[in-house]
Design a protein around this motif. Structure first.
Motif, PDB file in Angstrom:
ATOM      1  N   UNK A 156     -36.572  79.488  -9.211  1.00 54.47           N
ATOM      2  CA  UNK A 156     -38.271  78.737  -9.993  1.00 54.47           C
ATOM      3  C   UNK A 156     -37.731  78.218 -10.591  1.00 54.47           C
ATOM      4  N   UNK A 157     -37.640  78.805 -12.008  1.00 53.18           N
ATOM      5  CA  UNK A 157     -37.023  77.725 -12.752  1.00 53.18           C
ATOM      6  C   UNK A 157     -36.529  76.449 -13.003  1.00 53.18           C
ATOM      7  N   UNK A 158     -35.651  76.292 -11.924  1.00 44.33           N
ATOM      8  CA  UNK A 158     -34.882  75.108 -11.149  1.00 44.33           C
ATOM      9  C   UNK A 158     -35.948  73.504 -10.792  1.00 44.33           C
ATOM     10  N   UNK A 159     -37.356  74.653 -10.356  1.00 41.84           N
ATOM     11  CA  UNK A 159     -37.906  73.946  -9.588  1.00 41.84           C
ATOM     12  C   UNK A 159     -39.364  73.069 -10.353  1.00 41.84           C
ATOM     13  N   UNK A 160     -39.493  74.365 -11.669  1.00 40.02           N
ATOM     14  CA  UNK A 160     -40.466  74.465 -12.494  1.00 40.02           C
ATOM     15  C   UNK A 160     -39.626  72.943 -13.698  1.00 40.02           C
ATOM     16  N   UNK A 161     -38.473  73.125 -13.974  1.00 40.10           N
ATOM     17  CA  UNK A 161     -38.052  71.843 -14.287  1.00 40.10           C
ATOM     18  C   UNK A 161     -37.749  70.914 -13.074  1.00 40.10           C
ATOM     19  N   UNK A 162     -38.148  70.793 -12.829  1.00 41.77           N
ATOM     20  CA  UNK A 162     -38.027  69.495 -11.746  1.00 41.77           C
ATOM     21  C   UNK A 162     -39.180  68.566 -12.057  1.00 41.77           C
ATOM     22  N   UNK A 193     -48.908  64.397 -16.588  1.00 44.19           N
ATOM     23  CA  UNK A 193     -50.838  64.194 -16.280  1.00 44.19           C
ATOM     24  C   UNK A 193     -50.884  65.567 -15.055  1.00 44.19           C
ATOM     25  N   UNK A 194     -51.663  66.491 -15.745  1.00 44.85           N
ATOM     26  CA  UNK A 194     -52.188  66.859 -14.741  1.00 44.85           C
ATOM     27  C   UNK A 194     -51.715  66.772 -12.735  1.00 44.85           C
ATOM     28  N   UNK A 195     -52.208  65.330 -12.781  1.00 42.15           N
ATOM     29  CA  UNK A 195     -52.298  65.186 -11.477  1.00 42.15           C
ATOM     30  C   UNK A 195     -50.760  64.453 -11.010  1.00 42.15           C
ATOM     31  N   UNK A 196     -50.228  64.093 -12.515  1.00 42.96           N
ATOM     32  CA  UNK A 196     -48.473  63.620 -11.450  1.00 42.96           C
ATOM     33  C   UNK A 196     -48.046  65.015 -11.182  1.00 42.96           C
ATOM     34  N   UNK A 197     -48.206  66.164 -11.612  1.00 41.28           N
ATOM     35  CA  UNK A 197     -47.093  67.703 -11.795  1.00 41.28           C
ATOM     36  C   UNK A 197     -47.618  68.019 -10.259  1.00 41.28           C
ATOM     37  N   UNK A 198     -49.062  67.924 -10.070  1.00 40.63           N
ATOM     38  CA  UNK A 198     -49.746  68.516  -9.037  1.00 40.63           C
ATOM     39  C   UNK A 198     -48.488  67.669  -7.657  1.00 40.63           C
ATOM     40  N   UNK A 199     -48.393  66.395  -7.534  1.00 37.06           N
ATOM     41  CA  UNK A 199     -48.101  66.111  -6.912  1.00 37.06           C
ATOM     42  C   UNK A 199     -47.103  65.838  -7.029  1.00 37.06           C
ATOM     43  N   UNK A 200     -45.929  66.281  -7.855  1.00 37.86           N
ATOM     44  CA  UNK A 200     -44.936  66.267  -7.701  1.00 37.86           C
ATOM     45  C   UNK A 200     -44.372  67.716  -7.606  1.00 37.86           C
ATOM     46  N   UNK A 201     -45.089  68.430  -7.659  1.00 44.56           N
ATOM     47  CA  UNK A 201     -45.143  70.564  -6.893  1.00 44.56           C
ATOM     48  C   UNK A 201     -45.521  70.384  -5.448  1.00 44.56           C
ATOM     49  N   UNK A 202     -46.826  69.563  -4.961  1.00 42.27           N
ATOM     50  CA  UNK A 202     -46.631  69.487  -3.944  1.00 42.27           C
ATOM     51  C   UNK A 202     -45.667  68.982  -2.586  1.00 42.27           C
ATOM     52  N   UNK A 203     -45.025  68.158  -3.222  1.00 40.77           N
ATOM     53  CA  UNK A 203     -43.802  66.969  -3.091  1.00 40.77           C
ATOM     54  C   UNK A 203     -42.556  67.674  -2.359  1.00 40.77           C
ATOM     55  N   UNK A 216     -44.861  74.492  -6.557  1.00 39.42           N
ATOM     56  CA  UNK A 216     -43.528  74.448  -5.869  1.00 39.42           C
ATOM     57  C   UNK A 216     -42.759  75.514  -6.336  1.00 39.42           C
ATOM     58  N   UNK A 217     -43.361  76.790  -7.111  1.00 41.70           N
ATOM     59  CA  UNK A 217     -42.620  77.843  -7.690  1.00 41.70           C
ATOM     60  C   UNK A 217     -41.966  78.706  -6.846  1.00 41.70           C
ATOM     61  N   UNK A 218     -43.237  79.190  -5.941  1.00 49.36           N
ATOM     62  CA  UNK A 218     -42.775  80.480  -5.090  1.00 49.36           C
ATOM     63  C   UNK A 218     -42.298  78.992  -3.761  1.00 49.36           C
ATOM     64  N   UNK A 219     -41.835  78.236  -3.663  1.00 47.42           N
ATOM     65  CA  UNK A 219     -40.864  77.472  -2.686  1.00 47.42           C
ATOM     66  C   UNK A 219     -39.614  77.688  -3.084  1.00 47.42           C
ATOM     67  N   UNK A 220     -39.652  77.359  -4.676  1.00 46.41           N
ATOM     68  CA  UNK A 220     -38.062  77.355  -5.443  1.00 46.41           C
ATOM     69  C   UNK A 220     -37.390  78.197  -5.304  1.00 46.41           C
ATOM     70  N   UNK A 221     -38.141  79.435  -5.765  1.00 50.41           N
ATOM     71  CA  UNK A 221     -37.897  80.957  -5.691  1.00 50.41           C
ATOM     72  C   UNK A 221     -37.317  81.609  -3.729  1.00 50.41           C
ATOM     73  N   UNK A 222     -38.058  80.881  -3.053  1.00 52.02           N
ATOM     74  CA  UNK A 222     -37.739  81.265  -1.913  1.00 52.02           C
ATOM     75  C   UNK A 222     -36.290  80.841  -1.169  1.00 52.02           C
ATOM     76  N   UNK A 223     -36.389  79.751  -1.224  1.00 49.89           N
ATOM     77  CA  UNK A 223     -35.025  78.844  -0.958  1.00 49.89           C
ATOM     78  C   UNK A 223     -34.317  79.025  -1.707  1.00 49.89           C
ATOM     79  N   UNK A 224     -34.200  79.804  -2.978  1.00 50.34           N
ATOM     80  CA  UNK A 224     -32.970  80.520  -3.312  1.00 50.34           C
ATOM     81  C   UNK A 224     -32.209  81.436  -2.099  1.00 50.34           C
ATOM     82  N   UNK A 225     -33.468  82.281  -2.718  1.00 50.14           N
ATOM     83  CA  UNK A 225     -33.231  83.304  -1.760  1.00 50.14           C
ATOM     84  C   UNK A 225     -32.341  83.738  -0.625  1.00 50.14           C
TER      85      UNK A 225
END
Length: 347
Positions: A142-148, A159-169, A110-119
């Motif tokens: 981007x930093x906010x989404x990374x922390x979230x 865990x890898x699965x949890x991070x991927x699921x959180x980022x996708x959501x 979700x890092x790209x999405x966070x940067x785009x939404x902020x802009x």
């Protein structure tokens, strides 16, 4: 009487024969040579035709003529392409190792999405219209989404699965917000039209100055994580046995990927496939050792980005195709071929 055998020396990867190391070193040197050639092509070739004498004059004797201005713009564009390409390749390689997913890319968390939404928010609600203004909003998003993502993924228990699921959501939610705002606001749509597809066309010395500290810091951190990520790739239990600090490695990996991808997206917009395709391709001939994957990705990702930018300038003369469009057109079919190979590179 039984005597305990001495502990085996710690090793993060299987021993590599000297011949293989030499081949990899030569390959990395050859990749650097290719990068230099592509960078020179990026300066010499563009939508506006210039002679070699004009290019040479613009590089060393800037007198303010039209040709000199064009060369200066191309030089800034090339430098930004080198920095952003390396950042995208490194962030993709780190995220693939972190999530243990060879098809992961910076968009997965979700890092790209966070940067785009902020802009979009800055343009629509705060009236920010210049690149120097919204570059910081993109990085903050981007930093906010990374922390979230890190928090929702379990923080210290991530865990890898949890991070991927959180980022996708989070990505799904943010892209829905982004589309809603752009559709209902013509000003935002017009301003964001080129930024959202990814472009090096607006590169300036000021933009480079703003993002280079973050890119340098993220690059140093990512390269320093090669050994811990090698241990992490063997599984949590094995990594602990090798002395790796799982929580610290994952947190620093998230931080490195966020800083690199956030700064790159802030400067050029969300450019697809570079952070996904290059590390995956590199792994097919370096093996899983991140001590080789990360340097190769750092060198070859700018080759892809600058090469795509040169193609975009040439195919639509005197206009240009945005580099994000070219990387998508090139990257899609190439990546499908890579995935469909009988021996797909695994983590």
């Amino acid at each position: 009487m039984l005597v305990d055998s001495p502990p085996e020396p710690r090793a993060e990867t299987a021993p590599v024969p000297p011949t293989h190391r030499a081949i990899r070193a030569v390959g990395l040197l050859a990749s650097v040579v290719v990068l230099v050639l592509v960078a020179l092509a990026s300066i010499a070739i563009g939508a506006k035709g210039l002679s070699s004498a004009q290019v040479w004059h613009g590089l060393f004797h800037d007198s303010g003529t039209y040709a000199d201005v064009v060369v200066d713009d191309r030089l800034s564009r090339t430098v930004l392409g080198l920095l952003v390409g390396a950042a995208l390749g490194l962030s993709g390689a780190v995220l693939q190792a972190l999530t243990r997913n060879p098809l992961a890319d910076p968009g997965l968390l979700g890092i790209n999405a966070g940067a785009s939404a902020a802009v979009v928010t800055a343009i629509t609600f705060l009236g920010v219209t210049s690149l120097s203004g919204y570059v910081w909003f993109a990085f903050l998003g981007a930093a906010t989404v990374g922390a979230l993502v890190w928090f929702l993924g379990g923080s210290r228990g991530a865990t890898p699965v949890r991070l991927a699921l959180a980022g996708t959501a989070i990505s799904a939610a943010l892209y829905g917000y982004l589309q809603a705002v752009m559709i209902t606001d013509d000003a935002a749509l017009g301003t964001m039209r080129f930024w959202t597809v990814g472009s090096l066309g607006s590169a300036t010395d000021a933009t480079i100055t703003q993002v280079v500290p973050f890119l340098v810091a993220g690059t140093v951190l990512a390269l320093a994580l090669a050994r811990p990520l090698n241990a992490l790739a063997m599984g949590d239990d094995t990594a602990r046995a090798l002395g790796a600090n799982l929580h610290r490695t994952r947190a620093l990996s998230m931080a490195a990927a966020t800083v690199l991808c956030g700064a790159a997206t802030a400067a050029c917009g969300p450019i697809v496939f570079v952070g996904l395709m290059v590390p995956h391709t590199v792994r097919s001939f370096t093996g899983p050792d991140l001590r080789w994957i990360l340097p190769y990705a750092t060198v070859l990702s700018p080759v892809l980005l600058l090469g795509a930018d040169v193609i975009g300038r040439v195919v639509a003369r005197p206009a240009e195709l945005q580099v994000g469009i070219v990387t998508a057109v090139i990257g899609g079919p190439v990546f499908i071929l890579l995935v469909r190979r009988r021996r797909t590179a695994q983590l």
